[in-house]
Enzyme design. Sequence first.
Site, PDB file in Angstrom:
ATOM      1  N   GLU A 173      -0.999   2.365   8.393  1.00  0.00           N
ATOM      2  CA  GLU A 173      -1.112   2.721   6.964  1.00  0.00           C
ATOM      3  C   GLU A 173      -2.215   1.910   6.298  1.00  0.00           C
ATOM      4  O   GLU A 173      -1.996   1.224   5.288  1.00  0.00           O
ATOM      5  CB  GLU A 173       0.235   2.544   6.250  1.00  0.00           C
ATOM      6  CG  GLU A 173       1.283   3.496   6.789  1.00  0.00           C
ATOM      7  CD  GLU A 173       2.521   3.684   5.905  1.00  0.00           C
ATOM      8  OE1 GLU A 173       2.699   2.935   4.942  1.00  0.00           O
ATOM      9  OE2 GLU A 173       3.295   4.606   6.204  1.00  0.00           O
ATOM     10  N   GLU A 296       5.904   7.708  12.169  1.00  0.00           N
ATOM     11  CA  GLU A 296       6.961   7.368  11.205  1.00  0.00           C
ATOM     12  C   GLU A 296       7.431   8.661  10.555  1.00  0.00           C
ATOM     13  O   GLU A 296       6.632   9.369   9.932  1.00  0.00           O
ATOM     14  CB  GLU A 296       6.452   6.394  10.134  1.00  0.00           C
ATOM     15  CG  GLU A 296       6.183   5.009  10.687  1.00  0.00           C
ATOM     16  CD  GLU A 296       5.872   3.968   9.617  1.00  0.00           C
ATOM     17  OE1 GLU A 296       6.319   4.125   8.457  1.00  0.00           O
ATOM     18  OE2 GLU A 296       5.173   3.003   9.964  1.00  0.00           O
TER      19      GLU A 296
HETATM   20  O1  AHR Z   1       9.346   2.367   7.812  1.00  0.00           O
HETATM   21  C1  AHR Z   1       9.201   1.598   6.653  1.00  0.00           C
HETATM   22  C2  AHR Z   1       7.764   1.486   6.186  1.00  0.00           C
HETATM   23  O2  AHR Z   1       7.296   2.720   5.786  1.00  0.00           O
HETATM   24  C3  AHR Z   1       6.756   1.047   7.211  1.00  0.00           C
HETATM   25  O3  AHR Z   1       6.708  -0.327   7.356  1.00  0.00           O
HETATM   26  C4  AHR Z   1       5.478   1.551   6.639  1.00  0.00           C
HETATM   27  O4  AHR Z   1       4.509   1.810   7.621  1.00  0.00           O
HETATM   28  C5  AHR Z   1       5.898   2.782   5.858  1.00  0.00           C
HETATM   29  O5  AHR Z   1       5.369   2.797   4.594  1.00  0.00           O
END
Ligand code: AHR
Length: 494
Positions: A173, A296
């Site tokens: 990210e 994710e």
């Molecule tokens: O999964 C929680 C968080 O969500 C992670 O650390 C991040 O990459 C995303 O914003």
Amino acid sequence: MNKVTINADLEQGKINKNIYGHFAEHLGRCIYEGIWVGEDSPIPNTNGIRNDVAEALKNLHIPVLRWPGGCFADEYHWKDGVGPREQRKRMVNTHWGGVVENNHFGTHEFMMLCEMLGTEPYICGNVGSGTVQEMSEWVEYMTFNGESPMADWRRQNGREKPWKLTYFGVGNENWGCGGHMRAEYYADLYRQYQTYVRNYGENKLYKIAGGASTADYHWTEVLMREAAPMMDGLSLHYYTTPGDFSKKKGSALDATEQEWFITLQKAMYMKELISKHAVIMDKYDPEKRVGMIIDEWGTWFDVEPGTNPGFLYQQNTIRDAVVAGVHFHLFHEHNDRVQMANIAQTVNVLQAMILTEGEKMILTPTYHVFEMFKVHQDAVKLEMDVKCDTYELNGEQLPSVSASASRSKEGNVTISLCNLNYREESVVSIQLRGLVGEINEVSGRVLTGNEANAHNTFEEPHRVQPGELESFTLQDGELTVTLPAMSVSVLTII
Ligand code: AHR
């Protein structure tokens, strides 16, 4: 009327087992308490890893596990997490709750966990606050077999042989917690960092560039345009949240039908995201060499009342189970591009498989979907046509049924089906084209709840768990199956 036609003689490529991957971050009680309790803990453990959680996870056949973050990855300095544990640095986990991170779970402990679970490690390196040298040395530490400062240090720390490491993420990210960069700037940094992420000996890395959030198509465009030949995968993050992400996300446990509906509508949005990001990837990579890595995904609700807001601890219901089933079907559908997905997160955080409280542990409805669907891993996708009723609420529509079918290498056919309808069962007729005469036995399992918020608790750990699916008949090559409202089912044809 719901009609599914499976063309069992039309094979559509493999469903990469890595889409059943996981993500475990140094966040809240995922790693500490959830997985790592330390060797001196009264909780039964093997070299510090709790036995109950490890046993439950083994049963999921987790193909790949992403670590150490997430946002934590771009603040993590791996050298703090190797060597004698009592001498490791204590630091503040600034991103997640400001708690002390004692670095007791580091590279060696993570690799040991992967070995215990029979899973492949996926390490995410630090671009946001780390150096090129630090990233390069981490790879050398883990994978170099010869004589070198890092390989020698690894040996001193008790590991003679290098580990096999395939998946390596270059940042996370980086448009947000990983440095608030512009796509153009990160693309250049990606090119630079990945240059020094080396293949040592036989170890061949699969390099994953940090990708877009949700519908940031500009990010994908720039990364593909500037760096596609230097990457093997490009990530995408998308979370399912019924409410407003920055204000009130919605409760995990108190969903009304409206929230149920919106949640599934938002889960289905993954289809549009995959398709649109894939169009951009196709433009620069028509051979589809670069994998879309959805590293994710999952539900993100408000934290459970009374828990640390920085720990992202939420309960898990039959709604999460249906969200998981729908996601898997979408990943299968796009198996030409989606090569990996990692649910966030494995234990005690967001859409978790397992929740722990001291020495107690429960399996969530999401766990059961991963377990029921594991037969799809590396199976061959079968062509399928779904015509189904719509499920309507307040003038909005969703398909009632989501489905997918695959054939395992043993020749068994698996059909998974979700009924998205909150109120009504769905009767589905399944035409088994190309299988008639080859059917010896059909069996089924179903996961459902008697209400949308049905979930497991430490007092009632087995309230939502799979049972036998009996509501089906087979006649002349046609299966008729009744799916309860709010359910996930799997039929196996031998
Ligand atoms: O999964 C929680 C968080 O969500 C992670 O650390 C991040 O990459 C995303 O914003």
